[in-house]
Design an enzyme around this catalytic site. Structure first.
Site, short mmCIF file in Angstrom:
data_model
loop_
_atom_site.label_atom_id
_atom_site.label_comp_id
_atom_site.label_asym_id
_atom_site.label_seq_id
_atom_site.Cartn_x
_atom_site.Cartn_y
_atom_site.Cartn_z
N LYS A 63 5.65 -8.78 3.66
CA LYS A 63 4.58 -9.00 2.68
C LYS A 63 3.27 -9.42 3.35
O LYS A 63 2.27 -9.66 2.69
CB LYS A 63 4.98 -10.11 1.69
CG LYS A 63 6.08 -9.75 0.72
CD LYS A 63 6.14 -10.74 -0.46
CE LYS A 63 6.82 -12.03 -0.11
NZ LYS A 63 6.92 -12.97 -1.27
N LYS A 65 2.88 -12.21 4.94
CA LYS A 65 2.72 -13.66 4.72
C LYS A 65 3.51 -14.42 5.78
O LYS A 65 4.58 -13.99 6.19
CB LYS A 65 3.33 -14.05 3.36
CG LYS A 65 2.41 -13.95 2.19
CD LYS A 65 3.04 -14.59 0.95
CE LYS A 65 2.00 -15.23 0.08
NZ LYS A 65 2.48 -15.85 -1.15
#
Ligand code: C2G
Length: 180
Positions: A63, A65
């Protein structure tokens, strides 16, 4: 028993008798904050059972992240929240359909920053977007820590230790002279 006396009865979850259906939600829940708690509470005020899928560190990399708190600790914190009935790992984008069927989910719920992103799940269950709690986010907390505490001596010492590698843990480092 007056208001000051702490109730010895365990804080009961919302009485399942009056609520039905299983809700499912997904997230990273890094630096767990009041926005996460309020989302879980609002879901649990509508449904009788809440399943929360917590993104693994590997999936977060997908993602784009990188969380501050490792997966094992994030899922332990989510499990400790009294509104959460079951916490599972989120390993990829595609597992949602499987999870909805596996847990007999009646409602897939996310904060409205995801509005419209999961409408493709509607044939399987209700898809509900709830308003986010304004003014708090994990990213915001990270920025606040850095700006407010980034230059604090203990933070700089911790950074130096982290750079120096795993030879010392925090406790030891703070006790060279035996003082914590
Ligand atoms: N949230 C909220 N209020 C905030 C911050 C977050 O209601 N102030 C909600 C988000 O809308 C989301 C949930 O908390 O529903 C978790 O947010 P994140 O941890 O940021 O999740 P994210 O990394 O976006 O992962 O497959 C879906 C993804 O796993 C979602």
């Amino acid at each position: 028993m007056n208001a000051a006396t702490p109730s010895l009865r365990p804080r009961s979850r919302v009485a399942p008798a009056i609520l039905s259906g299983t809700a499912l939600t997904y997230g990273t829940y890094d630096l767990f904050h009041v926005g996460h708690v309020r989302l879980f509470r609002r879901i649990r005020e509508r449904y009788g059972f809440l399943v929360v899928a917590v993104s693994t560190d590997e999936f977060n990399a997908v993602k784009g992240k990188r969380s501050t708190v490792p997966f094992e600790e994030r899922i332990e914190i989510v499990r400790a929240c009294r509104y959460v009935d079951l916490a599972i790992a989120e390993n990829d984008w595609a597992q949602k359909e499987h999870d909805i069927r596996a847990y007999g989910v009646t409602a897939f719920v996310m904060g409205d920053d995801w509005r419209g992103k999961f409408d493709q799940l509607r044939p399987l269950c209700d898809v509900v977007y709830l308003p986010r709690t304004l003014g708090v986010s994990s990213t915001g907390l990270k920025a606040a820590v850095v700006s407010r505490h980034g230059n604090a001596p203990e933070v700089r010492q911790f950074d130096a230790m982290a750079l120096a590698g795993p030879s010392l843990d925090v406790g030891e480092a703070r006790r060279p002279g035996g003082h914590s």
